[in-house]
Design an enzyme around this catalytic site. Sequence first.
Site, PDB file in Angstrom:
ATOM      1  N   GLY A   1       0.776  -1.228   0.000  1.00 43.12           N
ATOM      2  CA  GLY A   1       0.000   0.000   0.000  1.00 43.12           C
ATOM      3  C   GLY A   1       0.808   1.278   0.000  1.00 43.12           C
ATOM      4  O   GLY A   1       0.339   2.310  -0.468  1.00 43.12           O
ATOM      5  N   ASP A   2       2.028   1.236   0.537  1.00 42.25           N
ATOM      6  CA  ASP A   2       2.902   2.417   0.536  1.00 42.25           C
ATOM      7  C   ASP A   2       4.335   1.971   0.272  1.00 42.25           C
ATOM      8  O   ASP A   2       5.277   2.417   0.916  1.00 42.25           O
ATOM      9  CB  ASP A   2       2.800   3.150   1.877  1.00 42.25           C
ATOM     10  CG  ASP A   2       3.497   4.511   1.858  1.00 42.25           C
ATOM     11  OD1 ASP A   2       3.543   5.135   0.774  1.00 42.25           O
ATOM     12  OD2 ASP A   2       4.005   4.945   2.902  1.00 42.25           O
ATOM     13  N   PHE A   3       4.480   1.076  -0.694  1.00 41.64           N
ATOM     14  CA  PHE A   3       5.779   0.455  -0.927  1.00 41.64           C
ATOM     15  C   PHE A   3       6.707   1.408  -1.659  1.00 41.64           C
ATOM     16  O   PHE A   3       6.375   1.968  -2.710  1.00 41.64           O
ATOM     17  CB  PHE A   3       5.628  -0.829  -1.744  1.00 41.64           C
ATOM     18  CG  PHE A   3       6.896  -1.625  -1.812  1.00 41.64           C
ATOM     19  CD1 PHE A   3       7.246  -2.478  -0.779  1.00 41.64           C
ATOM     20  CD2 PHE A   3       7.763  -1.493  -2.884  1.00 41.64           C
ATOM     21  CE1 PHE A   3       8.435  -3.205  -0.817  1.00 41.64           C
ATOM     22  CE2 PHE A   3       8.946  -2.211  -2.940  1.00 41.64           C
ATOM     23  CZ  PHE A   3       9.281  -3.063  -1.902  1.00 41.64           C
ATOM     24  N   ARG A   4       7.898   1.585  -1.102  1.00 39.38           N
ATOM     25  CA  ARG A   4       8.938   2.442  -1.663  1.00 39.38           C
ATOM     26  C   ARG A   4      10.264   1.974  -1.096  1.00 39.38           C
ATOM     27  O   ARG A   4      10.290   1.173  -0.152  1.00 39.38           O
ATOM     28  CB  ARG A   4       8.683   3.911  -1.304  1.00 39.38           C
ATOM     29  CG  ARG A   4       8.650   4.158   0.188  1.00 39.38           C
ATOM     30  CD  ARG A   4       7.969   5.461   0.555  1.00 39.38           C
ATOM     31  NE  ARG A   4       8.186   5.793   1.958  1.00 39.38           N
ATOM     32  CZ  ARG A   4       7.583   5.213   2.985  1.00 39.38           C
ATOM     33  NH1 ARG A   4       6.687   4.246   2.776  1.00 39.38           N
ATOM     34  NH2 ARG A   4       7.849   5.568   4.224  1.00 39.38           N
TER      35      ARG A   4
END
Length: 300
Positions: free
Chosen positions: A194-197
């Site tokens: 969902g907030d992969f970086r």
Amino acid sequence: MTAAALPRPPARLVRAQGASSADWLAGLPALAGSLLRRWDLTAERVAEPGGRDSLTVLVRTASGGRAALKICAPSAPATLEEAALRRWNGLGAVRLLREAPREGALLLERLHGETSLRSLPEAKASLEAVSAVRRLWVEPGAGHPFPSVAERTGAQAERMRAGAPREAGGLVAEALRLRAGLLAAAPAGRLLHGDFRQGAVLASDDERARWLAVGPEPVVGEPAYDLARLVRDRLHDLVASAGGPAVTRRRVARLADAVEVEPERLRAWSLFRAVESGVRNLAAGNRADGEMLLEFAGWL
């Protein structure tokens, strides 16, 4: 370190939470102290600069093991993160050791918070990121609590319509049009980070994986949605380079090929997510970041 000796919440957390969470921020030392006593933990230090939605205290367990106590803000309840970490059970992600849902607390295995994929050269970081994120894309399980991409982006779309500045009107309209098309023909959903970086993947000493993901905002949807946040990693460097648009287009093609998703779907989700983030930053008064994100979206 006793509860009374715990430092004040990091400035980054205080700025992000603001006056709406003043009571929670004021009560953090006492809450942390209570959890330390209940779980027989010894605090070493508060992680700095920390996150915008949580306080992390580096601790030792009664047996001397290293762990991290994460206390989530009321605006970002720990329930979904806990469920996702249990579903992954250490495969590609940090391992959950204990939880206290009422207090928003998670006890996690300790990783090297100072060493994320951003410490690697871009090409190496990208390869490691793809390897890490693919391990997270599992079936969400029957009766799961996770929202869908349609649900999460639906709320975002409403805020975009209501708060988009005039100069961003064209990009917002394009982002909303692309979202509608993506959702009308979406492939089967998987559990996504969902907030992969790169900054959300930390070094580990555990033999099961060299790099493990942290800080999920779990959602169920297609992998292209998860990759879209990764497309704009190291955004400041991209914007500062003379060939930013061309580099971005090559990055989309390379990532899509690496995980076998349609390049056009990855491009479209990348544009939507960049515009949403840009509008949100502008609304919060972060004009430089907002304008940079919209410039990036224009390259797509």
